[in-house]
Write a protein that holds these residues in place. Structure first.
Motif, PDB file in Angstrom:
ATOM      1  N   ARG A   5       0.977  -0.969  -0.345  1.00 36.35           N
ATOM      2  CA  ARG A   5       0.270   0.241   0.104  1.00 36.35           C
ATOM      3  C   ARG A   5       1.077   0.955   0.301  1.00 36.35           C
ATOM      4  O   ARG A   5       1.769   1.480   0.622  1.00 36.35           O
ATOM      5  CB  ARG A   5      -0.863  -0.373   1.340  1.00 36.35           C
ATOM      6  CG  ARG A   5      -2.067   1.480   1.463  1.00 36.35           C
ATOM      7  CD  ARG A   5      -2.987   1.252   2.320  1.00 36.35           C
ATOM      8  NE  ARG A   5      -3.672   1.886   2.522  1.00 36.35           N
ATOM      9  CZ  ARG A   5      -4.419   2.761   3.165  1.00 36.35           C
ATOM     10  NH1 ARG A   5      -4.110   2.168   4.265  1.00 36.35           N
ATOM     11  NH2 ARG A   5      -4.871   4.071   3.201  1.00 36.35           N
ATOM     12  N   ALA A  31      -1.830  -0.989  -3.902  1.00 37.85           N
ATOM     13  CA  ALA A  31      -2.835  -0.393  -3.604  1.00 37.85           C
ATOM     14  C   ALA A  31      -2.636   1.009  -3.198  1.00 37.85           C
ATOM     15  O   ALA A  31      -1.139   1.084  -2.869  1.00 37.85           O
ATOM     16  CB  ALA A  31      -3.351  -0.873  -2.443  1.00 37.85           C
ATOM     17  N   PHE A  72      -5.016  -8.860  -5.029  1.00 40.15           N
ATOM     18  CA  PHE A  72      -5.612  -8.925  -3.789  1.00 40.15           C
ATOM     19  C   PHE A  72      -4.521  -9.999  -3.347  1.00 40.15           C
ATOM     20  O   PHE A  72      -3.979  -9.437  -2.188  1.00 40.15           O
ATOM     21  CB  PHE A  72      -6.567  -9.110  -3.474  1.00 40.15           C
ATOM     22  CG  PHE A  72      -7.541  -7.515  -3.674  1.00 40.15           C
ATOM     23  CD1 PHE A  72      -6.823  -6.788  -2.470  1.00 40.15           C
ATOM     24  CD2 PHE A  72      -8.403  -7.502  -4.358  1.00 40.15           C
ATOM     25  CE1 PHE A  72      -8.271  -5.694  -2.201  1.00 40.15           C
ATOM     26  CE2 PHE A  72      -9.136  -6.122  -3.899  1.00 40.15           C
ATOM     27  CZ  PHE A  72      -8.790  -4.902  -3.574  1.00 40.15           C
ATOM     28  N   TYR A  98      -6.166  -2.596   0.973  1.00 40.80           N
ATOM     29  CA  TYR A  98      -6.863  -2.166   0.549  1.00 40.80           C
ATOM     30  C   TYR A  98      -6.675  -0.782   0.402  1.00 40.80           C
ATOM     31  O   TYR A  98      -5.954  -0.474   1.461  1.00 40.80           O
ATOM     32  CB  TYR A  98      -8.346  -2.072   1.717  1.00 40.80           C
ATOM     33  CG  TYR A  98      -9.049  -3.538   1.061  1.00 40.80           C
ATOM     34  CD1 TYR A  98     -10.344  -3.024   0.076  1.00 40.80           C
ATOM     35  CD2 TYR A  98      -8.828  -3.867   2.070  1.00 40.80           C
ATOM     36  CE1 TYR A  98     -10.788  -4.019   0.675  1.00 40.80           C
ATOM     37  CE2 TYR A  98      -9.987  -5.194   2.114  1.00 40.80           C
ATOM     38  CZ  TYR A  98     -10.491  -4.976   1.270  1.00 40.80           C
ATOM     39  OH  TYR A  98     -11.080  -6.955   1.230  1.00 40.80           O
ATOM     40  N   GLU A  99      -7.200   0.284  -0.814  1.00 41.84           N
ATOM     41  CA  GLU A  99      -6.932   1.912  -0.596  1.00 41.84           C
ATOM     42  C   GLU A  99      -7.931   2.947   0.155  1.00 41.84           C
ATOM     43  O   GLU A  99      -8.687   2.009   0.798  1.00 41.84           O
ATOM     44  CB  GLU A  99      -6.664   2.490  -2.336  1.00 41.84           C
ATOM     45  CG  GLU A  99      -5.453   1.842  -3.340  1.00 41.84           C
ATOM     46  CD  GLU A  99      -6.346   1.876  -4.815  1.00 41.84           C
ATOM     47  OE1 GLU A  99      -7.254   2.633  -4.907  1.00 41.84           O
ATOM     48  OE2 GLU A  99      -5.148   1.983  -5.483  1.00 41.84           O
ATOM     49  N   ALA A 159     -11.238   2.345  -0.142  1.00 42.15           N
ATOM     50  CA  ALA A 159     -12.473   1.488  -0.001  1.00 42.15           C
ATOM     51  C   ALA A 159     -13.205   0.690   0.844  1.00 42.15           C
ATOM     52  O   ALA A 159     -13.279   1.125   2.136  1.00 42.15           O
ATOM     53  CB  ALA A 159     -11.351   0.278  -0.400  1.00 42.15           C
ATOM     54  N   VAL A 210     -14.205  -2.037   3.297  1.00 44.19           N
ATOM     55  CA  VAL A 210     -13.340  -2.953   4.153  1.00 44.19           C
ATOM     56  C   VAL A 210     -14.297  -4.308   4.270  1.00 44.19           C
ATOM     57  O   VAL A 210     -14.791  -3.803   5.041  1.00 44.19           O
ATOM     58  CB  VAL A 210     -12.142  -2.416   4.889  1.00 44.19           C
ATOM     59  CG1 VAL A 210     -11.125  -3.648   5.613  1.00 44.19           C
ATOM     60  CG2 VAL A 210     -11.460  -1.823   4.008  1.00 44.19           C
TER      61      VAL A 210
END
Length: 222
Positions: free
Chosen positions: A2, A26, A153, A179-180, A183, A185
């Motif tokens: 990330r 991400a 992912f 995750y960005e 997102a 989650v």
């Protein structure tokens, strides 16, 4: 991985973000120093790509504030400033690497992967866990000598586990890194991803540590 990408040129920022996402990262993209400092202080990232000439607050001040607050995330400064004095300022503020514009996307990716690898305590670019091999400079996984095909992912989860192989990686830590920022989650999605990975690499390599998270293990003490 990330990544926090801080770039005030919208075209360049979008281009870098597209390349990072194409490499399974991400990405949270911001265009000013104020938002960058806030995200760096409140979110979990594997690395930051940071411009120096930012509206709101200069990149070097943002970086210095992170380091003063004991934020140890590796930072790659990406800037058009080539003067030695600017490089000295950036490194004194806490930069891990410095790349000037114009640049090749391939070099950006190599430098970024290198600082992430070093921050995780790995000197060698190749990481091995039993039959699983990770070439960190290319981002390629191999199983028993054959390339492993992974979704974005799956790659994010497996790379996090490989970087900390033989150690327990907490569920929350994994969720924060795959995750960005915008997102939605879903914790159950992580279980689905782990299940898919086990079908691809074998059920014995990923161990569930109940109440905590997961561990990538070859079954021996490193």
């Amino acid at each position: 991985m990330r990544i926090l990408l801080v770039e005030d040129d919208p075209d360049l920022g979008d281009a870098i973000a597209r390349r990072l996402r194409a490499e399974n990262c991400a990405v949270d993209l911001v265009d000013n120093g104020v938002d960058a400092q806030h995200l760096g202080e409140t979110e979990t990232y594997d690395a930051v790509v940071l411009d120096l000439g930012l509206p709101g607050k200069p990149g070097a001040e943002v970086l210095a504030a992170w380091r003063k607050g004991a934020r140890a995330v590796p930072v790659l400064v990406l800037t058009a400033r080539e003067a030695w004095a600017d490089k000295v300022t950036a490194y004194k503020a806490g930069a891990d690497d410095y790349l000037t514009k114009p640049f090749r996307m391939e070099e950006l990716m190599m430098r970024l992967r290198a600082i992430v690898r070093r921050s995780a305590g790995h000197a060698a670019p190749q990481m091995v866990c039993g039959p699983l091999v990770f070439e960190s400079q290319t981002g390629q996984f191999e199983l028993d000598g054959l390339p492993l095909r992974l979704t974005a992912f799956e790659w994010r989860v497996l790379s996090q586990l490989m970087m900390r192989r033989e150690a327990v990686v907490e569920r929350l830590d994994l969720l924060e890194r795959i995750y960005e920022g915008d997102a939605d989650v879903d914790s159950n999605t992580l279980d689905v991803i782990i299940g898919r990975l086990r079908r691809k690499i074998g059920i014995t390599l990923i161990e569930t540590v109940r109440g905590r998270g997961y561990r990538l293990t070859a079954g021996v003490t490193p």
